[in-house]
Write a protein that holds these residues in place. Structure first.
Motif, PDB file in Angstrom:
ATOM      1  N   PHE A  77      -4.797  -4.624  -5.570  1.00 53.34           N
ATOM      2  CA  PHE A  77      -5.091  -3.532  -4.649  1.00 53.34           C
ATOM      3  C   PHE A  77      -5.335  -2.282  -5.475  1.00 53.34           C
ATOM      4  CE2 PHE A  77      -3.364   0.156  -2.229  1.00 53.34           C
ATOM      5  CZ  PHE A  77      -4.323   0.185  -1.219  1.00 53.34           C
ATOM      6  N   VAL A 135      -0.999  -7.861  -6.387  1.00 56.74           N
ATOM      7  CA  VAL A 135      -0.584  -8.407  -5.090  1.00 56.74           C
ATOM      8  C   VAL A 135      -0.156  -9.857  -5.313  1.00 56.74           C
ATOM      9  CG1 VAL A 135      -1.232  -8.888  -2.705  1.00 56.74           C
ATOM     10  CG2 VAL A 135      -2.236  -6.920  -3.906  1.00 56.74           C
ATOM     11  N   PRO A 194     -10.888  -2.951   4.027  1.00 58.32           N
ATOM     12  CA  PRO A 194      -9.864  -1.932   4.291  1.00 58.32           C
ATOM     13  C   PRO A 194     -10.490  -0.638   4.796  1.00 58.32           C
ATOM     14  CG  PRO A 194     -10.349  -1.984   1.965  1.00 58.32           C
ATOM     15  CD  PRO A 194     -11.210  -3.056   2.598  1.00 58.32           C
ATOM     16  N   THR A 197       0.801  -1.224   0.000  1.00 58.81           N
ATOM     17  CA  THR A 197       0.000   0.000   0.000  1.00 58.81           C
ATOM     18  C   THR A 197       0.837   1.278   0.000  1.00 58.81           C
ATOM     19  OG1 THR A 197      -0.171   0.224   2.425  1.00 58.81           O
ATOM     20  CG2 THR A 197      -1.720  -1.265   1.338  1.00 58.81           C
ATOM     21  N   ARG A 245      -7.038   1.876  -5.628  1.00 53.54           N
ATOM     22  CA  ARG A 245      -7.456   3.059  -4.872  1.00 53.54           C
ATOM     23  C   ARG A 245      -7.508   4.273  -5.787  1.00 53.54           C
ATOM     24  NH1 ARG A 245      -2.057   3.431  -1.093  1.00 53.54           N
ATOM     25  NH2 ARG A 245      -0.543   3.348  -2.782  1.00 53.54           N
TER      26      ARG A 245
END
Length: 282
Positions: free
Chosen positions: A80, A54, A110, A29, A82
């Motif tokens: 992952f 990942v 999360p 992250t 975002r």
């Protein structure tokens, strides 16, 4: 009869198997640049969507619990993702904000807020060098210690040696702070294709709070670790249009671990591919 609860906190060396696993997934992250800081107009807004691979861990790598004795359910999310929002500030600074809301997906929930402050240090002709400071607070919840597959078997059986009676609700804290120096060179002959490289130093503050029912006992133990890490990345930035850019890069972070019966630390790094699509809103 009163519920038996155990609750203790253990501080781990950074190369314990449990600490390695916490460092590994926290490093996934890290808000690495996937670009190089450049001058922006004050008030400008850039929207971005990041997607990171990942890597799935082998059985030996998942053998981290109790100092490498117990296999944990760590292969949850294969990716992952975002959003990113970058705002142009005075003094050639820029602020990036990213938030992953608590929506359960791939068996994990999360709740991560990441942020970065960046500025170009050198801009001349096609060359650019920049500096970024970044950090994150938050956690990820999931059944890491007692998975749904394990609790299907009787506690104490060969498939459930550690006595899991129901799915756990563990919480992994993923906090960090870092500094990244990056450089890039724009190749006009290739329609503005811009290769970049970056190096970074990171401080990881990680913790897992167990919440598992095993052999009639509620386990609420905590394990914590604080670790300094190094990371490096390299990739390319390609302008698809005047407002849309695509960045793709490789990320590498060496992570030390001592896996019994070994007595010396070995490097078991995180290596993954990351991509970022940005749109210049204003």
């Amino acid at each position: 009869m009163a519920q038996i609860v155990i609750s203790d906190t253990e501080f781990l060396d950074s190369d314990r198997p449990e600490a390695w696993a916490m460092n590994y997934f926290t490093s996934v992250t890290l808000l690495s640049g996937l670009s190089v800081p450049h001058s922006r107009a004050v008030g400008s807004i850039e929207l971005g969507a990041e997607l990171d691979w990942v890597p799935q861990l082998s059985r030996a790598q998942r053998q981290v619990g109790f100092n490498g004795v117990k296999e944990e359910d760590l292969n949850k999310a294969p990716i992952f993702g975002r959003p990113r929002f970058t705002f142009g500030l005075p003094g050639r600074f820029a602020l990036t904000l990213s938030y992953v809301p608590p929506i359960r997906i791939f068996g994990v929930k999360p709740n991560l807020l990441a942020f970065a402050l960046e500025r170009p240090l050198y801009e001349r002709d096609r060359w650019i060098i920049g500096l970024r400071l970044y950090g994150q607070v938050g956690h990820v919840e999931g059944a890491f210690t007692c998975s749904g597959d394990v609790v299907e078997f009787p506690p104490g059986s060969a498939e459930n040696l550690f006595g899991c009676e129901q799915k756990s609700a563990d919480k992994a804290r993923q906090r960090y702070a870092g500094i990244e120096l990056s450089g890039a060179y724009r190749i006009e002959q290739l329609r503005g294709l811009t290769p970049y490289i970056a190096i970074a130093g990171n401080f990881l503050d990680t913790q897992v709070r167990v919440n598992a029912q095993t052999f009639g006992v509620l386990n609420r133990n905590r394990i914590q670790a604080e670790t300094w890490t190094f990371s490096a990345s390299a990739g390319v930035i390609y302008p698809l249009t005047n407002k849309i850019k695509l960045s793709v890069g490789m990320f590498y972070s060496p992570l030390g671990v001592i896996r019994p019966p070994a007595t010396s630390s070995q490097n078991d790094p995180l290596i993954n591919v990351r991509a970022l699509l940005t749109y210049q809103l204003k």
